[in-house]
Write a protein that holds these residues in place. Sequence first.
Motif, PDB file in Angstrom:
ATOM      1  N   SER A 346       0.840  -1.191   0.000  1.00  0.00           N
ATOM      2  CA  SER A 346       0.000   0.000   0.000  1.00  0.00           C
ATOM      3  C   SER A 346       0.873   1.237   0.000  1.00  0.00           C
ATOM      4  N   PRO A 347       0.619   2.193  -0.906  1.00  0.00           N
ATOM      5  CA  PRO A 347       1.458   3.400  -0.955  1.00  0.00           C
ATOM      6  C   PRO A 347       1.221   4.262   0.262  1.00  0.00           C
ATOM      7  N   VAL A 348       2.310   4.938   0.718  1.00  0.00           N
ATOM      8  CA  VAL A 348       2.233   5.860   1.846  1.00  0.00           C
ATOM      9  C   VAL A 348       1.919   7.239   1.315  1.00  0.00           C
ATOM     10  N   ALA A 349       0.874   7.888   1.899  1.00  0.00           N
ATOM     11  CA  ALA A 349       0.489   9.228   1.444  1.00  0.00           C
ATOM     12  C   ALA A 349       1.541  10.226   1.880  1.00  0.00           C
ATOM     13  N   VAL A 350       2.171  10.849   0.929  1.00  0.00           N
ATOM     14  CA  VAL A 350       3.183  11.861   1.195  1.00  0.00           C
ATOM     15  C   VAL A 350       2.770  13.122   0.467  1.00  0.00           C
TER      16      VAL A 350
END
Length: 461
Positions: A346-350
């Motif tokens: 899951s991509p990390v929201a940055v």
Amino acid sequence: MEAPARRRARLRAAFVALSTVCSLLFMLSPAAYAEPDPEQTTEAPTDPPVTTDPPAPTVEPTTEASPPPTTEAPPPPPKVRKFALTVSDVVLGDGYWQGDGSSKLVVSVQNLGDVPETITGFYTFPSGTRATGGYGTDGCTTSNGTLSFSCPLAPGKIGHVVVNVDVALDAWRLSGSGNVTAVMENFPQKVRNFSITFSTKPPVPGIELMADPMTLPVQTTPRTENATLQVKLRNTGSAKAAGAVEVVTPPGVDVVSFPSACKVKKKLTPERDRCELGDIAAGKDVSASFVLSISASARAEVPLTGAVHGYLAPIGRDAVETRADYRISGPPLAGESPLPTEAPASPVAVAVAATSDPAKRQRPASGLLTSDPLSSVPFVGGIIGLVALVGFLVVLSLRRRLRDESDVPAAEEELVTVPAQRTSDEDLPALPQRTPIPRSLTLPRLPSGPVAGSSFRKDDE
């Protein structure tokens, strides 16, 4: 001494204030941030000596001779618009038999064209299965409770959508299949099917079931072909039992031939066929071969997954059921290859603050600011604020110093002042009054008679 010190302090304060005002005026003037024009600096000295009139006649004949070729430029090649879709199965392991029905469905799409495209789609889950969440990577997003997705992709880019799936504890008896539909604007949609599969068999005693995988030969174009499915049902119990198997086929695959061991043949649903094998003695097994017809559309989607359900019903006891999955695999068709279906993390929201035009973030070779006046306002404002702050602090420091210097000389003068020459005693300051000291003390008289505690006076008397 007081006047020169104050005069020097005033001069320093005036100099600081003047320098601050000059700095502010310089920063606010257009010349401070105007970029030098290289064309003016280079062409100004060279314009007078260079003669541009003579070469003009030599250029004109060449331009007049060019019109004869009137061939039109070839039209640009048509834009290629194509995409690929691959869907994984929902695979459950040993944890499912202990009550954990969570798994994942991975959808992979790729833009095979030469222009950016947005690929959208949705899912359909079989009975006993529901979506509980999901996420997308490489630009893909999920919506509508993770029941649909959207992937804006550049040419050649691959996007992934991961859907969290929850499978009911009795769903292994249903053996249904789901599908994913993807579409691109003004382009035919594509549908890919998926199955609910189990890496281990149900822990049911007294019965054992096996189904062999099938491998298809190489094909350049999809076409209908047949394959044989081998099934073996074994009675591991202690009593004779009536046996039966049910073959569940994926979409596009049908049972076209039953084995001779089938006593009774039934088609329960379009995707489920039943074969009753009769009585099976304890410790014995029965093998059966089913011929499956694989359509051209199903061949294009390999690998495919199906299931076989086995039943044993001992006399006077409840029937037991088990399940075994089978897989239909084969080399991909010419020019096609399945996309990877491993679940990405899951991509990390940055939060990234970046402008869409990288040219606006570049610093020019000369000048203080870029050519964009809006982007230079914060820079100018920051410098002006910094200069004003420095000037204010300097002026405040000088004022404090002036105040301190004005106080110190006055104290020193009081300490070092020389008194004027005295001409008479009248000029002397009056002395403070003292408390008069008595010249004689009158002591109290002792009473007559003997002193207390002594007896010498008494004897004299």
